[in-house]
Design a protein around this motif. Structure first.
Motif, mmCIF file in Angstrom:
data_model
loop_
_atom_site.group_PDB
_atom_site.id
_atom_site.type_symbol
_atom_site.label_atom_id
_atom_site.label_comp_id
_atom_site.label_asym_id
_atom_site.label_seq_id
_atom_site.Cartn_x
_atom_site.Cartn_y
_atom_site.Cartn_z
ATOM 1 N N CYS A 75 29.724 17.873 -25.254
ATOM 2 C CA CYS A 75 28.531 17.027 -25.452
ATOM 3 C C CYS A 75 27.264 17.779 -25.075
ATOM 4 C CB CYS A 75 28.621 15.756 -24.606
ATOM 5 S SG CYS A 75 29.439 14.372 -25.373
ATOM 6 N N LEU A 76 27.268 18.407 -23.907
ATOM 7 C CA LEU A 76 26.071 19.125 -23.460
ATOM 8 C C LEU A 76 25.712 20.260 -24.411
ATOM 9 C CD1 LEU A 76 26.666 19.163 -19.611
ATOM 10 C CD2 LEU A 76 24.887 17.919 -20.850
ATOM 11 N N ASN A 77 26.712 20.974 -24.902
ATOM 12 C CA ASN A 77 26.433 22.053 -25.852
ATOM 13 C C ASN A 77 25.883 21.506 -27.162
ATOM 14 O OD1 ASN A 77 27.190 24.972 -25.013
ATOM 15 N ND2 ASN A 77 28.710 23.659 -24.029
ATOM 16 N N TYR A 78 26.380 20.368 -27.608
ATOM 17 C CA TYR A 78 25.818 19.737 -28.805
ATOM 18 C C TYR A 78 24.332 19.413 -28.583
ATOM 19 C CZ TYR A 78 30.335 18.932 -31.169
ATOM 20 O OH TYR A 78 31.536 19.083 -31.808
ATOM 21 N N LYS A 109 27.035 14.766 -11.052
ATOM 22 C CA LYS A 109 25.786 15.444 -11.421
ATOM 23 C C LYS A 109 25.761 15.792 -12.905
ATOM 24 C CE LYS A 109 27.812 19.396 -9.186
ATOM 25 N NZ LYS A 109 27.810 20.108 -7.943
ATOM 26 N N ASN A 110 26.876 16.260 -13.448
ATOM 27 C CA ASN A 110 26.920 16.620 -14.863
ATOM 28 C C ASN A 110 26.880 15.382 -15.762
ATOM 29 O OD1 ASN A 110 28.776 18.859 -13.336
ATOM 30 N ND2 ASN A 110 27.407 19.732 -14.860
ATOM 31 N N ILE A 111 27.521 14.335 -15.319
ATOM 32 C CA ILE A 111 27.489 13.089 -16.093
ATOM 33 C C ILE A 111 26.077 12.498 -16.054
ATOM 34 C CG2 ILE A 111 28.387 10.734 -16.228
ATOM 35 C CD1 ILE A 111 31.135 11.904 -15.344
ATOM 36 N N THR A 112 25.382 12.644 -14.925
ATOM 37 C CA THR A 112 23.991 12.189 -14.821
ATOM 38 C C THR A 112 23.124 12.917 -15.843
ATOM 39 O OG1 THR A 112 24.222 11.644 -12.478
ATOM 40 C CG2 THR A 112 21.979 12.077 -13.278
ATOM 41 N N ILE A 113 23.293 14.228 -15.942
ATOM 42 C CA ILE A 113 22.530 15.017 -16.919
ATOM 43 C C ILE A 113 22.867 14.576 -18.334
ATOM 44 C CG2 ILE A 113 22.293 17.350 -17.898
ATOM 45 C CD1 ILE A 113 22.565 18.337 -14.925
ATOM 46 N N LEU A 114 24.132 14.377 -18.596
ATOM 47 C CA LEU A 114 24.558 13.932 -19.923
ATOM 48 C C LEU A 114 23.941 12.578 -20.257
ATOM 49 C CD1 LEU A 114 26.290 14.430 -22.424
ATOM 50 C CD2 LEU A 114 28.210 13.419 -21.196
ATOM 51 N N ASP A 115 23.940 11.660 -19.296
ATOM 52 C CA ASP A 115 23.334 10.344 -19.529
ATOM 53 C C ASP A 115 21.830 10.459 -19.821
ATOM 54 O OD1 ASP A 115 25.754 9.031 -19.199
ATOM 55 O OD2 ASP A 115 25.368 8.462 -17.110
ATOM 56 N N LEU A 116 21.160 11.367 -19.135
ATOM 57 C CA LEU A 116 19.729 11.579 -19.396
ATOM 58 C C LEU A 116 19.505 12.105 -20.816
ATOM 59 C CD1 LEU A 116 18.695 13.064 -15.950
ATOM 60 C CD2 LEU A 116 17.754 10.976 -16.971
ATOM 61 N N PHE A 117 20.331 13.055 -21.238
ATOM 62 C CA PHE A 117 20.237 13.561 -22.608
ATOM 63 C C PHE A 117 20.475 12.435 -23.614
ATOM 64 C CE2 PHE A 117 20.847 18.081 -21.243
ATOM 65 C CZ PHE A 117 19.859 18.654 -22.016
ATOM 66 N N MET A 118 21.476 11.610 -23.345
ATOM 67 C CA MET A 118 21.783 10.495 -24.260
ATOM 68 C C MET A 118 20.586 9.559 -24.378
ATOM 69 S SD MET A 118 24.668 10.582 -25.825
ATOM 70 C CE MET A 118 24.723 8.895 -26.378
ATOM 71 N N ASP A 119 20.048 9.155 -23.237
ATOM 72 C CA ASP A 119 18.919 8.218 -23.265
ATOM 73 C C ASP A 119 17.738 8.806 -24.018
ATOM 74 O OD1 ASP A 119 20.308 6.278 -21.919
ATOM 75 O OD2 ASP A 119 19.354 6.642 -19.977
ATOM 76 N N GLN A 146 19.075 22.894 -12.459
ATOM 77 C CA GLN A 146 17.619 22.866 -12.590
ATOM 78 C C GLN A 146 17.201 23.280 -13.999
ATOM 79 O OE1 GLN A 146 15.518 21.556 -10.219
ATOM 80 N NE2 GLN A 146 17.444 21.036 -9.227
ATOM 81 N N GLU A 147 17.964 24.191 -14.597
ATOM 82 C CA GLU A 147 17.682 24.594 -15.976
ATOM 83 C C GLU A 147 17.909 23.423 -16.936
ATOM 84 O OE1 GLU A 147 19.832 28.207 -16.865
ATOM 85 O OE2 GLU A 147 18.951 29.229 -15.133
ATOM 86 N N ASP A 148 18.933 22.621 -16.658
ATOM 87 C CA ASP A 148 19.170 21.422 -17.472
ATOM 88 C C ASP A 148 17.990 20.455 -17.336
ATOM 89 O OD1 ASP A 148 21.765 22.106 -18.473
ATOM 90 O OD2 ASP A 148 22.647 21.497 -16.571
ATOM 91 N N PHE A 149 17.512 20.280 -16.122
ATOM 92 C CA PHE A 149 16.368 19.387 -15.913
ATOM 93 C C PHE A 149 15.119 19.915 -16.606
ATOM 94 C CE2 PHE A 149 18.805 18.483 -11.826
ATOM 95 C CZ PHE A 149 19.431 17.364 -12.352
ATOM 96 N N ASP A 150 14.935 21.247 -16.578
ATOM 97 C CA ASP A 150 13.812 21.846 -17.297
ATOM 98 C C ASP A 150 13.896 21.522 -18.788
ATOM 99 O OD1 ASP A 150 12.932 22.989 -14.921
ATOM 100 O OD2 ASP A 150 13.714 24.989 -15.389
ATOM 101 N N SER A 151 15.100 21.625 -19.341
ATOM 102 C CA SER A 151 15.294 21.324 -20.763
ATOM 103 C C SER A 151 14.984 19.865 -21.065
ATOM 104 C CB SER A 151 16.724 21.640 -21.191
ATOM 105 O OG SER A 151 16.974 23.016 -21.097
ATOM 106 N N LEU A 152 15.453 18.988 -20.199
ATOM 107 C CA LEU A 152 15.185 17.558 -20.383
ATOM 108 C C LEU A 152 13.677 17.279 -20.335
ATOM 109 C CD1 LEU A 152 18.111 16.210 -18.217
ATOM 110 C CD2 LEU A 152 17.698 15.558 -20.605
ATOM 111 N N GLU A 153 12.992 17.893 -19.383
ATOM 112 C CA GLU A 153 11.544 17.695 -19.297
ATOM 113 C C GLU A 153 10.843 18.255 -20.525
ATOM 114 O OE1 GLU A 153 10.728 19.384 -15.442
ATOM 115 O OE2 GLU A 153 10.783 17.394 -14.506
ATOM 116 N N GLY A 154 11.345 19.367 -21.049
ATOM 117 C CA GLY A 154 10.782 19.928 -22.278
ATOM 118 C C GLY A 154 10.943 18.972 -23.442
ATOM 119 N N LEU A 155 12.097 18.351 -23.552
ATOM 120 C CA LEU A 155 12.338 17.366 -24.615
ATOM 121 C C LEU A 155 11.437 16.152 -24.446
ATOM 122 C CD1 LEU A 155 16.227 17.507 -24.825
ATOM 123 C CD2 LEU A 155 14.623 18.241 -26.594
#
Length: 171
Positions: A75-78, A109-119, A146-155
């Motif tokens: 999912c994260l790679n998608y 933590k990884n599921i939290t990131i995934l949920d943020l991407f989904m939302d 932190q890199e995942d969070f950077d990506s989310l903030e960029g989106l």
């Protein structure tokens, strides 16, 4: 594992590949291959990681926690490939499995990131996401996350810019 946390992806790949090539057990080889995809994701080799994760499905399907990690990583790679339709389809198909591990400290933590991407990417929820990202940043200080969070903030910023552009064109 410390090599992943230190973002020493090439060194990690060398070591985990050597382990994969030495072990006799097909289950342990599959787990080592799954672990290789974490480094590939860190190196931003998302398409290669997706290919491996897809190929692993029949070999790990009966190992619940391993299958959950495979699906989570896929999912994260998608998301990183901006293939939101595939990410959403897999996420929805995996919700029950993810739910079993959602409160597990190791996976939360990884599921939290995934949920943020989904939302953000699939459900279009932007309200409160910036605050949730900041809260998650504080809770999970690992460099890789932190890199995942950077990506989310960029989106999130891209979405704001697109909204501003749409508003300008309406005037």
């Amino acid at each position: 594992m410390p090599l992943l946390g230190e973002a020493k992806y090439d060194e990690y790949l060398d070591k985990i590949t050597a382990i994969r090539d030495k072990v006799k057990s097909k289950h342990l080889r599959a787990i080592a291959e799954l672990n290789r995809t974490a480094a590939l994701t860190g190196k931003k080799e998302y398409a290669t990681a997706v290919e491996i994760l897809r190929e692993l499905e029949p070999r790990v399907k009966k190992m619940s926690s391993v299958e959950m990690v495979r699906r989570l990583n896929l999912c994260l790679n998608y998301f990183y490939l901006k293939d939101y339709k595939e990410a959403e389809t897999l996420y929805k198909d995996s919700e029950a499995l993810f739910g079993k591990y959602k409160e597990n400290a190791f996976y939360k933590k990884n599921i939290t990131i995934l949920d943020l991407f989904m939302d953000l990417c699939c459900y279009g929820k932007k309200e409160g996401v910036a605050e949730r990202i900041q809260e998650a940043r504080r809770m999970y200080p690992e460099k890789q996350l932190q890199e995942d969070f950077d990506s989310l903030e960029g989106l999130l910023e891209e979405g704001k810019e697109n909204l501003q552009e749409d508003t300008k064109s309406d005037v």
